[in-house]
Design an enzyme around this catalytic site. Structure first.
Site, PDB file in Angstrom:
ATOM      1  N   THR A 257      -9.733  -0.165  -9.715  1.00 36.74           N
ATOM      2  CA  THR A 257      -8.631  -1.029  -9.185  1.00 36.74           C
ATOM      3  C   THR A 257      -8.354  -2.583 -10.075  1.00 36.74           C
ATOM      4  O   THR A 257      -9.265  -2.151 -11.506  1.00 36.74           O
ATOM      5  CB  THR A 257      -9.224  -1.048  -8.321  1.00 36.74           C
TER       6      THR A 257
ATOM      7  N   SER B 206     -10.856  -1.049   0.673  1.00 35.06           N
ATOM      8  CA  SER B 206     -10.995  -2.153   0.701  1.00 35.06           C
ATOM      9  C   SER B 206     -10.793  -3.953  -0.399  1.00 35.06           C
ATOM     10  O   SER B 206     -11.479  -4.620  -0.095  1.00 35.06           O
ATOM     11  CB  SER B 206     -12.427  -2.146   0.473  1.00 35.06           C
TER      12      SER B 206
ATOM     13  N   ASN C 146      -6.201   4.337  -7.715  1.00 41.96           N
ATOM     14  CA  ASN C 146      -7.295   5.407  -7.215  1.00 41.96           C
ATOM     15  C   ASN C 146      -8.593   5.594  -7.712  1.00 41.96           C
ATOM     16  O   ASN C 146      -8.815   4.775  -8.628  1.00 41.96           O
ATOM     17  CB  ASN C 146      -6.792   5.649  -5.722  1.00 41.96           C
TER      18      ASN C 146
ATOM     19  N   GLU D 115      -3.864   8.465  -3.680  1.00 44.14           N
ATOM     20  CA  GLU D 115      -4.414   7.486  -2.199  1.00 44.14           C
ATOM     21  C   GLU D 115      -4.319   8.079  -1.834  1.00 44.14           C
ATOM     22  O   GLU D 115      -5.110   8.335  -0.038  1.00 44.14           O
ATOM     23  CB  GLU D 115      -3.682   6.398  -1.995  1.00 44.14           C
TER      24      GLU D 115
ATOM     25  N   GLY E 152     -13.546  -2.518  -7.229  1.00 47.34           N
ATOM     26  CA  GLY E 152     -14.881  -2.206  -6.847  1.00 47.34           C
ATOM     27  C   GLY E 152     -15.069  -1.143  -5.227  1.00 47.34           C
ATOM     28  O   GLY E 152     -16.106  -1.386  -5.492  1.00 47.34           O
ATOM     29  N   GLY E 153     -13.956  -1.001  -5.725  1.00 44.03           N
ATOM     30  CA  GLY E 153     -13.885   0.442  -4.133  1.00 44.03           C
ATOM     31  C   GLY E 153     -14.748  -0.214  -2.722  1.00 44.03           C
ATOM     32  O   GLY E 153     -14.365  -1.449  -2.662  1.00 44.03           O
TER      33      GLY E 153
ATOM     34  N   THR F 102      -3.781  -0.987  -7.377  1.00 43.70           N
ATOM     35  CA  THR F 102      -4.905   0.283  -7.801  1.00 43.70           C
ATOM     36  C   THR F 102      -4.373   1.420  -7.944  1.00 43.70           C
ATOM     37  O   THR F 102      -3.022   1.826  -7.243  1.00 43.70           O
ATOM     38  CB  THR F 102      -5.834   0.860  -6.711  1.00 43.70           C
TER      39      THR F 102
ATOM     40  N   ASP G  89      -8.310   8.280   0.286  1.00 42.68           N
ATOM     41  CA  ASP G  89      -8.698   7.579   0.798  1.00 42.68           C
ATOM     42  C   ASP G  89      -8.622   7.753   2.669  1.00 42.68           C
ATOM     43  O   ASP G  89      -9.063   7.027   3.335  1.00 42.68           O
ATOM     44  CB  ASP G  89      -7.747   6.100   0.755  1.00 42.68           C
TER      45      ASP G  89
ATOM     46  N   ARG H  58       1.077  -1.311   0.239  1.00 43.19           N
ATOM     47  CA  ARG H  58       0.439   0.104   0.549  1.00 43.19           C
ATOM     48  C   ARG H  58       0.888   1.247  -0.106  1.00 43.19           C
ATOM     49  O   ARG H  58       1.490   1.328   0.316  1.00 43.19           O
ATOM     50  CB  ARG H  58      -0.526  -0.136   1.163  1.00 43.19           C
TER      51      ARG H  58
END
Length: 566
Positions: free
Chosen positions: A373, A445, A393, A412, A464-465, A391, A415, A100
């Site tokens: 993503t 997620s 974002n 990102e 799909g978030g 991803t 988020d 991440r």
């Protein structure tokens, strides 16, 4: 040269590698071949090419990830991050590689506020202020060196070739560019890639990315230092500085992926292995499925079953907002949230015939990431598994290409809860557990998942978030009902995330009579015009020794076929 198969988005190769059965167990010990499911034909072919050259699932994961970074700039790339869930068949070990993005030292809440103290959405969504330190390149190096069989340069070769030679532009690239055009065209380096011939990408044109090819070549030759030090790092630092943001060479060089213990839990006869924080997916899936274990879902009428599923979703998403964030920065009560007793208490609060209004449950609005993503799933002939979600974002991330290096930076930072109680790009918010601070990783997620049953093994995940979690749940229930991967990825989808207090369904996902029954229980049901998510899954049925790969038929890139090859 590997022969190209146009519009192949998941691929199944059955080889002659099945092992003899043991005296104690007549089922085969290893899969009869390999299976790959990804969102683009060229990425799937890249993974197959590496497997044919002697690589394992982890080498193939590096190849697919890098290829998607080239052909799906709208969804992921070297300027973004991701989660890699890996299973080593020989040792039985599962590991979660957290790549991440992290907030730079210059990222503080005040940076994202305007003169009136309100959230400045442009800074949260666009350009260098919206970007975190990328993690994907470090993951490619880490996985190749620690888990792969082949040199990193070998696994990156397909992506380098695609970036250099180009690939045909497809509809989503065109459509999403039109949406992000005002931002994309702010930056000279972005215009140099996407307006190279004087106009935006058009369907069927060949998109070549020579600077990106050279960046991949540097990573292939120098590993970590090829991105986080040297010319690429210098280009990156110069690009963000030109856009008014200061990053330092030291913080780039200090980026590290983190290996974390996955979330593990049982659902009926399945052992599930899935994503831990900073993903919210594993904890939320455990909470939802443990609540649902209290009912025999298969025996219920559709409206009653969906009622219980939605109430479980509602409670898990409420807890997601209250408790979850970067595990290195906040204390997360994982044991409590994933316990049977906690699920039983939540289950007891669900009425059998009435929706629970979300405003009756204490909590706050949950974060909701972009749908842009991508996910892929791999199983090799030794039984090694890879489930990977990555991803940038928003579509095309921050919209800013790093000049000289050829990749788009992520956005990102949106988020994070940039201002407590203030909606992000998708109208939802977060609070202290997901507050921005230098070095923190934003909540996600993304939910790559393995399922191990008495007779079957499945690998699945979605883009799909915030809808990733609920769609993964639907996929898990599909495998539990006996479906294979092509059937699971085609299942109709619906979603509830606590707030807004609405069931969102894909067109036609819920029959009219079911919608009427849900409305009578107090639900508001809304139709979502686009697919909620795109899922890619593979599975192996040891009873029949059959492997299946499923690419989501909703994929706007093409047909989403499965190819079987001897």
């Amino acid at each position: 040269m590997l022969k190209r198969i146009p519009f192949v988005f998941s691929l199944l190769l059955c080889g002659l590698l099945a092992m003899p059965a043991t005296a104690r167990d007549s089922r085969p010990a290893h899969p009869p071949g390999v299976a790959i499911a990804s969102a683009h034909a060229l990425a799937t072919e890249a993974g197959l090419e590496i497997l044919r050259e002697g690589g394992n699932a982890f080498d193939a994961a590096v190849a697919v990830s890098a290829a998607l970074s080239v052909v799906e700039p709208v969804s992921s790339g070297l300027g973004g991050g991701g989660f890699f869930l890996l299973h080593d068949a020989k040792s039985g070990r599962d590991v979660f590689v957290d790549a991440r993005e992290v907030a730079p030292q210059s990222a503080t809440p005040a940076r994202y506020l305007d003169a009136a103290g309100q959230l400045d959405q442009d800074k949260a969504w666009n350009g260098a202020t919206s970007a975190g330190i990328p993690g994907l390149p470090a993951a490619l190096v880490h996985i190749a060196r620690k888990y792969g069989r082949l040199p990193l340069a070998k696994s990156l070769a397909p992506a380098i070739r695609i970036a250099r030679d180009g690939f045909p532009v497809y509809p989503r690239l065109v459509n999403e560019y039109a949406e992000r055009k005002p931002v994309m065209e702010r930056y000279a380096a972005t215009r140099a890639v996407y307006l190279a011939d004087g106009d935006p990408p058009e369907l069927g044109e060949t998109l070549k990315q020579p600077d990106l090819a050279r960046t991949l070549e540097r990573i292939a030759a120098q590993g970590f230092d090829g991105f986080y030090r040297g010319p690429v790092a210098q280009d990156l630092l110069a690009a963000v500085k030109a856009d008014g943001v200061e990053w330092t060479a030291d913080e780039l060089a200090a980026y590290r992926v983190k290996e974390r213990e996955p979330i593990r839990f049982k659902y009926r006869n399945w052992d599930l292995v899935t994503a831990p924080p900073p993903s919210s997916g594993g904890i939320a899936l455990a909470e939802i499925l443990k609540i649902l274990e209290g009912w025999d879902l298969k025996s219920l009428e559709p409206a009653q079953r969906i009622h219980y599923e939605v109430e479980a979703m509602r409670r898990a998403y409420r807890d997601r907002t209250l408790y979850l964030g970067d595990p290195d920065s906040v204390r997360i009560p994982v044991r409590m949230l994933t316990s049977d007793d906690y699920a039983a208490g939540l289950r007891a609060s669900i009425l059998p015939d009435k929706a629970t209004p979300s405003d009756m449950l204490p909590g706050t609005l949950p974060p909701h990431e972009s749908v842009n993503t991508t996910h892929f799933s791999i199983m090799d002939a030794d039984g090694n598994l890879a489930a990977v979600t990555q991803t940038v974002n928003l579509a095309y991330g921050s919209g800013m290409v790093v000049g000289g290096a050829g990749f788009l930076l992520n956005d990102e930072m949106d988020d994070f809860a940039l201002k407590p109680g203030t909606p992000n790009a998708f109208g939802v918010t977060g609070y202290d557990a997901n507050a921005i601070a230098p070095g923190r990783r934003p909540l996600s997620s993304m939910s790559p998942t393995f399922m191990f049953g008495p007779d079957r093994i499945a690998v699945l995940g979605t883009k799909g978030g915030s809808r990733i979690i609920t769609s993964t749940m639907i996929g898990i229930l599909g495998f539990d009902a006996g479906m294979d991967s092509p059937q699971v990825v085609a299942l109709p989808r619906y979603h509830h995330q606590y707030l807004p207090d609405t069931i969102t369904e894909e067109p036609g996902a819920l029959p009219e009579d079911v919608v009427a029954q849900l409305q009578a229980m107090g639900y508001r049901v809304e139709n979502y015009t686009d697919p909620l998510v795109l899922m890619h899954a593979v599975d192996w049925d040891r009873r029949t020794n059959a492997m299946h790969a499923g690419a989501d038929p909703r994929n706007p890139v093409g047909e989403g076929k499965v190819v079987v090859s001897p």
